[in-house]
Motif scaffolding. Structure first.
Motif: not given
Length: 352
Positions: A146-154
């Motif tokens: 889900e992070y990857r799908a919105v282009g967000m790194k954590r």
């Protein structure tokens, strides 16, 4: 898990933790676009895995006030588009407080998954390895996909998030310094990060020169009373927590430094057995000076009236320190100030 920062020819490998598998493309262009100066930057997670940033993030969300404050102090506050657990009014210095008020509050507690993923951010700075179960109405924790799908790194603040993986007691602030250095590298504010770290080191070094060489039997025992964690069963700080390093650097002895990990619940009979010389009334920020003082009063009154604690040496002698929980247990430049404040109290006249 307190590896030092290693700068290479083509970029940097820094200490801030990144969630394994939570990376998409980089997060936006740095100044000038393209291969921005100082990039690529790779960040490591608690297990040593790395995630690479090809450029500085454009929009950042922070899980709580710790990450937000560090970004503000680095001069990257304009990149922060949202936060959870916002700082209370007046919790930060005036200039920073004004900027913090402009950041959108996505939640007063844990940010719900839908709000986080829909924030438009390309970087999420999380203070803990998992915020689940901390309250605030979190509607689940996003998966790596889900992070990857919105282009967000954590990424995480490793000084707090990696406590479980830490193999040795935390006795200095190098893990906090690494977090500051890493955030500075990720946001293109490395020079500012170096200044912040240098200032922290100067304060701590002065204290260590004065009291750092004291043997164990000359160090007063110190109990961190986490009032907001509940009074039915006390929660104490153990030897992998930042507070343990703060107490140790201040020339005191963590009353529960013999437990391994970050926090542990004990019984009041255990506190009585330790009979600490000093007690920190560690309340969490209530959103204003008057409210904080009221909370300190409540914590002190509880210790003074509770049958199990009113006979403690520190209680009978009135040896209380009114220092907020956050500046002791969570990464920030104020950790160094707390070292100095504790040292001045427990070693009067030795620390200027």
């Amino acid at each position: 898990m307190r590896g030092r920062v290693r700068f290479g020819v083509v970029g940097a490998v820094v200490g801030l933790a990144a969630a394994v598998g939570c990376g998409g493309g980089g997060g936006g262009g740095g100044a000038g676009g393209g291969a921005a100066r100082g990039f690529p930057v790779s960040v490591s997670d608690c297990a040593g895995g790395e995630t690479t940033f090809s450029s500085a993030p454009r929009k950042i969300v922070t899980s709580n006030a710790a990450g937000l404050e560090l970004l503000l102090r680095l001069g990257a506050g304009d990149k922060v588009v949202g936060t959870g657990f916002p700082p209370g009014k007046g919790a930060l210095p005036t200039a920073l407080d004004a900027r913090a008020r402009k950041v959108t509050v996505l939640s007063r507690g844990v940010i719900p998954k839908e709000k986080l993923l829909g924030s438009g951010a390309d970087l999420y700075v999380d203070t803990f390895a998992s915020m689940a179960g901390m309250g605030g109405g979190a509607a689940g924790v996003p998966t790596a996909e889900e992070y990857r799908a919105v282009g967000m790194k954590r990424v995480f603040l490793k000084s707090t998030a990696c406590a479980a993986e830490r193999k040795e007691p935390l006795t200095d602030l190098s893990a906090v310094e690494d977090d500051i250095t890493a955030l500075g590298a990720l946001t293109g504010r490395s020079a500012t990060a170096r200044r912040l770290v240098a200032d922290m080191r100067a304060k701590v070094t002065a204290v260590r020169r004065a009291v750092g060489g004291l043997p164990r039997d000359q160090r007063p025992s110190y109990f961190f009373f986490d009032y907001d964690a509940g009074t039915r069963q006390p929660t104490v700080v153990c030897d992998r927590q930042i507070a343990h390093a703060v107490i140790t650097l201040a020339g005191a002895r963590n009353a529960f430094g013999d437990c391994h990990g970050a926090f542990k619940q004990v019984g009041w009979e255990d506190v009585v057995a330790k009979d600490p010389d000093w007690i920190q009334l560690a309340v969490r920020n209530r959103g204003g000076a008057a409210a904080n003082e009221k909370a300190f009063d409540e914590a002190q009154r509880w210790l003074e009236t509770n049958p199990a604690t009113k006979g403690l040496s520190a209680v009978k002698r009135g040896r209380f320190l009114r220092i907020g929980s956050e500046r002791t247990t969570i990464a920030g430049v104020a950790n160094a100030d707390t070292v100095r404040e504790i040292a001045r109290a427990v070693h009067p006249g030795k620390v200027r």
